[in-house]
Write an enzyme that holds these catalytic residues in place. Structure first.
Site, PDB file in Angstrom:
ATOM      1  N   GLY A 119       0.838  -1.201   0.000  1.00 27.22           N
ATOM      2  CA  GLY A 119       0.000   0.000   0.000  1.00 27.22           C
ATOM      3  C   GLY A 119       0.872   1.250   0.000  1.00 27.22           C
ATOM      4  O   GLY A 119       2.105   1.172   0.077  1.00 27.22           O
ATOM      5  N   LEU A 147       1.339   3.688   2.234  1.00 24.32           N
ATOM      6  CA  LEU A 147       2.154   3.881   3.435  1.00 24.32           C
ATOM      7  C   LEU A 147       3.054   2.666   3.692  1.00 24.32           C
ATOM      8  O   LEU A 147       4.213   2.814   4.074  1.00 24.32           O
ATOM      9  CB  LEU A 147       1.251   4.111   4.651  1.00 24.32           C
ATOM     10  CG  LEU A 147       2.004   4.313   5.960  1.00 24.32           C
ATOM     11  CD1 LEU A 147       2.879   5.561   5.916  1.00 24.32           C
ATOM     12  CD2 LEU A 147       1.035   4.391   7.137  1.00 24.32           C
ATOM     13  N   ASP A 192      -2.721 -12.478   4.556  1.00 24.11           N
ATOM     14  CA  ASP A 192      -4.060 -11.879   4.584  1.00 24.11           C
ATOM     15  C   ASP A 192      -4.441 -11.791   6.060  1.00 24.11           C
ATOM     16  O   ASP A 192      -4.613 -12.822   6.729  1.00 24.11           O
ATOM     17  CB  ASP A 192      -5.024 -12.801   3.808  1.00 24.11           C
ATOM     18  CG  ASP A 192      -6.462 -12.310   3.868  1.00 24.11           C
ATOM     19  OD1 ASP A 192      -6.766 -11.403   4.668  1.00 24.11           O
ATOM     20  OD2 ASP A 192      -7.277 -12.872   3.119  1.00 24.11           O
ATOM     21  N   ALA A 228      -5.296  -2.355   5.293  1.00 25.39           N
ATOM     22  CA  ALA A 228      -6.657  -1.887   5.599  1.00 25.39           C
ATOM     23  C   ALA A 228      -7.515  -1.958   4.350  1.00 25.39           C
ATOM     24  O   ALA A 228      -7.009  -2.009   3.232  1.00 25.39           O
ATOM     25  CB  ALA A 228      -6.619  -0.447   6.122  1.00 25.39           C
ATOM     26  N   TYR A 229      -8.807  -1.947   4.593  1.00 26.92           N
ATOM     27  CA  TYR A 229      -9.780  -1.726   3.523  1.00 26.92           C
ATOM     28  C   TYR A 229      -9.950  -0.208   3.475  1.00 26.92           C
ATOM     29  O   TYR A 229     -10.492   0.386   4.413  1.00 26.92           O
ATOM     30  CB  TYR A 229     -11.097  -2.425   3.874  1.00 26.92           C
ATOM     31  CG  TYR A 229     -12.176  -2.296   2.818  1.00 26.92           C
ATOM     32  CD1 TYR A 229     -12.568  -3.394   2.059  1.00 26.92           C
ATOM     33  CD2 TYR A 229     -12.806  -1.080   2.579  1.00 26.92           C
ATOM     34  CE1 TYR A 229     -13.558  -3.278   1.081  1.00 26.92           C
ATOM     35  CE2 TYR A 229     -13.782  -0.963   1.611  1.00 26.92           C
ATOM     36  CZ  TYR A 229     -14.161  -2.064   0.871  1.00 26.92           C
ATOM     37  OH  TYR A 229     -15.135  -1.946  -0.089  1.00 26.92           O
ATOM     38  N   THR A 230      -9.460   0.441   2.403  1.00 26.35           N
ATOM     39  CA  THR A 230      -9.371   1.911   2.409  1.00 26.35           C
ATOM     40  C   THR A 230     -10.312   2.600   1.410  1.00 26.35           C
ATOM     41  O   THR A 230     -10.240   3.816   1.255  1.00 26.35           O
ATOM     42  CB  THR A 230      -7.919   2.359   2.121  1.00 26.35           C
ATOM     43  OG1 THR A 230      -7.496   1.775   0.883  1.00 26.35           O
ATOM     44  CG2 THR A 230      -6.976   1.970   3.218  1.00 26.35           C
ATOM     45  N   TYR A 244     -16.617   3.483   6.756  1.00 29.07           N
ATOM     46  CA  TYR A 244     -15.158   3.341   6.856  1.00 29.07           C
ATOM     47  C   TYR A 244     -14.668   3.928   8.193  1.00 29.07           C
ATOM     48  O   TYR A 244     -13.898   3.292   8.920  1.00 29.07           O
ATOM     49  CB  TYR A 244     -14.503   4.059   5.667  1.00 29.07           C
ATOM     50  CG  TYR A 244     -13.022   4.274   5.793  1.00 29.07           C
ATOM     51  CD1 TYR A 244     -12.123   3.225   5.621  1.00 29.07           C
ATOM     52  CD2 TYR A 244     -12.496   5.552   6.070  1.00 29.07           C
ATOM     53  CE1 TYR A 244     -10.748   3.434   5.727  1.00 29.07           C
ATOM     54  CE2 TYR A 244     -11.130   5.767   6.177  1.00 29.07           C
ATOM     55  CZ  TYR A 244     -10.267   4.711   6.012  1.00 29.07           C
ATOM     56  OH  TYR A 244      -8.918   4.918   6.122  1.00 29.07           O
TER      57      TYR A 244
HETATM   58  N1  LIG Z   1      -4.795   6.995   2.111  1.00 29.14           N
HETATM   59  C1  LIG Z   1      -5.251   7.930   2.940  1.00 29.14           C
HETATM   60  O1  LIG Z   1      -5.564   9.070   2.532  1.00 29.14           O
HETATM   61  C2  LIG Z   1      -5.395   7.625   4.417  1.00 29.14           C
HETATM   62  C3  LIG Z   1      -5.868   8.640   5.262  1.00 29.14           C
HETATM   63  C4  LIG Z   1      -5.992   8.371   6.628  1.00 29.14           C
HETATM   64  C5  LIG Z   1      -5.649   7.131   7.129  1.00 29.14           C
HETATM   65  N2  LIG Z   1      -5.215   6.160   6.294  1.00 29.14           N
HETATM   66  C6  LIG Z   1      -4.876   4.856   6.893  1.00 29.14           C
HETATM   67  O2  LIG Z   1      -3.514   4.600   6.650  1.00 29.14           O
HETATM   68  C7  LIG Z   1      -3.285   3.199   6.484  1.00 29.14           C
HETATM   69  C8  LIG Z   1      -2.541   2.967   5.183  1.00 29.14           C
HETATM   70  O3  LIG Z   1      -3.318   3.498   4.128  1.00 29.14           O
HETATM   71  P1  LIG Z   1      -2.844   3.438   2.600  1.00 29.14           P
HETATM   72  O4  LIG Z   1      -3.369   4.638   1.921  1.00 29.14           O
HETATM   73  O5  LIG Z   1      -1.394   3.115   2.544  1.00 29.14           O
HETATM   74  O6  LIG Z   1      -3.726   2.195   2.126  1.00 29.14           O
HETATM   75  P2  LIG Z   1      -3.598   1.347   0.795  1.00 29.14           P
HETATM   76  O7  LIG Z   1      -2.715   2.036  -0.188  1.00 29.14           O
HETATM   77  O8  LIG Z   1      -4.984   0.984   0.394  1.00 29.14           O
HETATM   78  O9  LIG Z   1      -2.823   0.053   1.319  1.00 29.14           O
HETATM   79  C9  LIG Z   1      -3.416  -0.957   2.091  1.00 29.14           C
HETATM   80  C10 LIG Z   1      -2.748  -2.254   1.682  1.00 29.14           C
HETATM   81  O10 LIG Z   1      -3.336  -3.314   2.461  1.00 29.14           O
HETATM   82  C11 LIG Z   1      -3.720  -4.370   1.558  1.00 29.14           C
HETATM   83  N3  LIG Z   1      -4.761  -5.175   2.127  1.00 29.14           N
HETATM   84  C12 LIG Z   1      -6.110  -5.069   1.968  1.00 29.14           C
HETATM   85  N4  LIG Z   1      -6.736  -6.048   2.624  1.00 29.14           N
HETATM   86  C13 LIG Z   1      -5.781  -6.799   3.226  1.00 29.14           C
HETATM   87  C14 LIG Z   1      -5.808  -7.964   4.022  1.00 29.14           C
HETATM   88  N5  LIG Z   1      -6.953  -8.578   4.331  1.00 29.14           N
HETATM   89  N6  LIG Z   1      -4.632  -8.475   4.475  1.00 29.14           N
HETATM   90  C15 LIG Z   1      -3.464  -7.875   4.154  1.00 29.14           C
HETATM   91  N7  LIG Z   1      -3.369  -6.792   3.371  1.00 29.14           N
HETATM   92  C16 LIG Z   1      -4.532  -6.253   2.918  1.00 29.14           C
HETATM   93  C17 LIG Z   1      -4.149  -3.601   0.322  1.00 29.14           C
HETATM   94  O11 LIG Z   1      -4.280  -4.446  -0.801  1.00 29.14           O
HETATM   95  P3  LIG Z   1      -5.356  -3.993  -1.933  1.00 29.14           P
HETATM   96  O12 LIG Z   1      -4.887  -2.662  -2.433  1.00 29.14           O
HETATM   97  O13 LIG Z   1      -5.288  -5.081  -2.961  1.00 29.14           O
HETATM   98  O14 LIG Z   1      -6.681  -3.903  -1.229  1.00 29.14           O
HETATM   99  C18 LIG Z   1      -2.996  -2.599   0.208  1.00 29.14           C
HETATM  100  O15 LIG Z   1      -1.861  -3.172  -0.393  1.00 29.14           O
HETATM  101  C19 LIG Z   1      -4.671   2.558   6.551  1.00 29.14           C
HETATM  102  O16 LIG Z   1      -4.884   2.086   7.841  1.00 29.14           O
HETATM  103  C20 LIG Z   1      -5.629   3.702   6.275  1.00 29.14           C
HETATM  104  O17 LIG Z   1      -6.873   3.496   6.903  1.00 29.14           O
HETATM  105  C21 LIG Z   1      -5.073   6.383   4.954  1.00 29.14           C
END
Ligand SMILES: NC(=O)c1ccc[n+]([C@@H]2O[C@H](COP(=O)([O-])OP(=O)(O)OC[C@H]3O[C@@H](n4cnc5c(N)ncnc54)[C@H](OP(=O)(O)O)[C@@H]3O)[C@@H](O)[C@H]2O)c1
Length: 294
Positions: free
Chosen positions: A10, A12, A48, A72-74, A136
């Site tokens: 992901g 981050l 997973d 996360a499921y984002t 979410y």
């Molecule tokens: N992006 C933002 O603007 C934002 C803002 C505030 C907080 N956050 C938080 O920051 C954290 C990181 O966010 P991010 O933007 O880096 O998220 P991201 O790019 O969506 O990355 C999440 C990763 O986790 C994977 N994943 C999904 N389901 C999984 C499972 N069951 N087991 C293992 N891996 C799984 C995803 O795969 P898939 O892509 O194939 O689903 C993806 O590779 C999250 O907790 C999010 O809630 C993000």
């Protein structure tokens, strides 16, 4: 020290894998078959987090000092349609990690969001009361409870509007703006959702400081500029030399997205700045560095 990173593919997770693998023994994991970042020196395992047996097996075998949960499921709108999937990953997955760490030992650093707040009075500090307005946000607030109830050595870092360079072609606001404007296409961006866009590299640095310090508890980490999405789009156009007049203002009401959005959201970061002297980056500082690295 051994760090197990979940969600390493992901936005981050990749940034943390890059930064921390130079400093600790890192095991990167994600739901995909391989690490998307081209680096053979990093140990990668499929994980997973919704599979409790597998979470226990890997924690028992690797004995991480810290699990950094970036999985996360984002998909904020998707979570309205797929309540169960969002809950299973964001709450169930975290519960599995917590259960495994209770059994085999280790600390947890978990990432949460400003979407736990309702967006009526942001930017928010750690002491403000959460009140999510979409599913979410509800799952992420519940994920925090899993940690706070756990009696583990836990750290929750809330962030918002993450952006950065990533290997994977996944949905990214910055990439979308650059691609559209490079093709001279008009785009519409809302001017009524406020927050402080956060460079994923800055957050990875803050996480490194937390690991080094051994600090725990609830922290907010976000960028320097409190702006709306339209203004963020203009900054992207400015730094990448693209035509800002292609960007039109719209409103959240006109977009009619499935999930409610907090309007005046975003985070204040005095606690983490004061305790850990982290660097808080402006959008322009971050975009300039990102442009230099592409
Ligand atoms: N992006 C933002 O603007 C934002 C803002 C505030 C907080 N956050 C938080 O920051 C954290 C990181 O966010 P991010 O933007 O880096 O998220 P991201 O790019 O969506 O990355 C999440 C990763 O986790 C994977 N994943 C999904 N389901 C999984 C499972 N069951 N087991 C293992 N891996 C799984 C995803 O795969 P898939 O892509 O194939 O689903 C993806 O590779 C999250 O907790 C999010 O809630 C993000």
């Amino acid at each position: 020290m051994t760090i197990l990173i979940t969600g390493a593919n992901g936005m981050l997770g990749e940034e943390c894998t890059k930064l921390l693998s130079g400093k600790y023994s890192v095991v990167a994991t994600d739901i995909h078959d391989s690490l998307s970042m081209p680096d053979d020196s990093i140990i990668y395992e499929h994980l997973d987090i919704t599979n409790e047996n597998r979470v226990h097996e890997i924690v028992k075998r690797i004995q991480p000092d810290v699990v950094l949960n970036c999985a996360a499921y984002t998909d904020v709108d998707g979570a309205e349609r797929e309540n169960e999937s969002a809950w299973t990953v964001n709450v169930g997955g975290v519960q599995h990690i917590v259960n495994a760490l209770k059994k085999f030992g280790g600390a947890i650093i978990h990432i949460s969001t400003d979407y736990v707040f309702d967006g009526t009075a942001g930017p928010y500090g750690e002491d403000n009361k959460p009140n999510p307005v979409n599913y979410y946000g509800k799952t992420k607030l519940e994920s925090e409870k899993v940690l706070t109830d756990s009696q583990l050595h836990w750290t929750i870092i809330r962030t918002n509007i993450l952006f950065g360079n990533t290997s994977r072609q996944q949905a990214s606001f910055v990439r979308w703006v650059i691609e559209k404007l490079s093709r001279f296409e008009n785009i519409s961006i809302v001017n009524d959702q406020f927050g402080n866009p956060t460079w994923s590299y800055g957050l990875a640095q803050a996480i490194y400081k937390i690991i080094e310090s051994g600090k725990h508890g609830l922290y907010h980490y976000a960028g320097k500029d409190y702006i709306n999405r339209f203004e963020f789009g203009l900054k992207i156009a400015g730094i990448y030399g693209l035509d800002p007049t292609l960007i039109r203002k719209t409103t959240t009401r006109a977009l009619n997205q499935p999930a409610n959005r907090p309007f005046k959201s975003g985070l204040t970061c005095e606690r983490i700045e004061h305790e850990l002297a982290v660097t808080i980056y402006s959008v322009n500082e971050a975009l300039t560095a990102m442009r230099g690295n592409t």
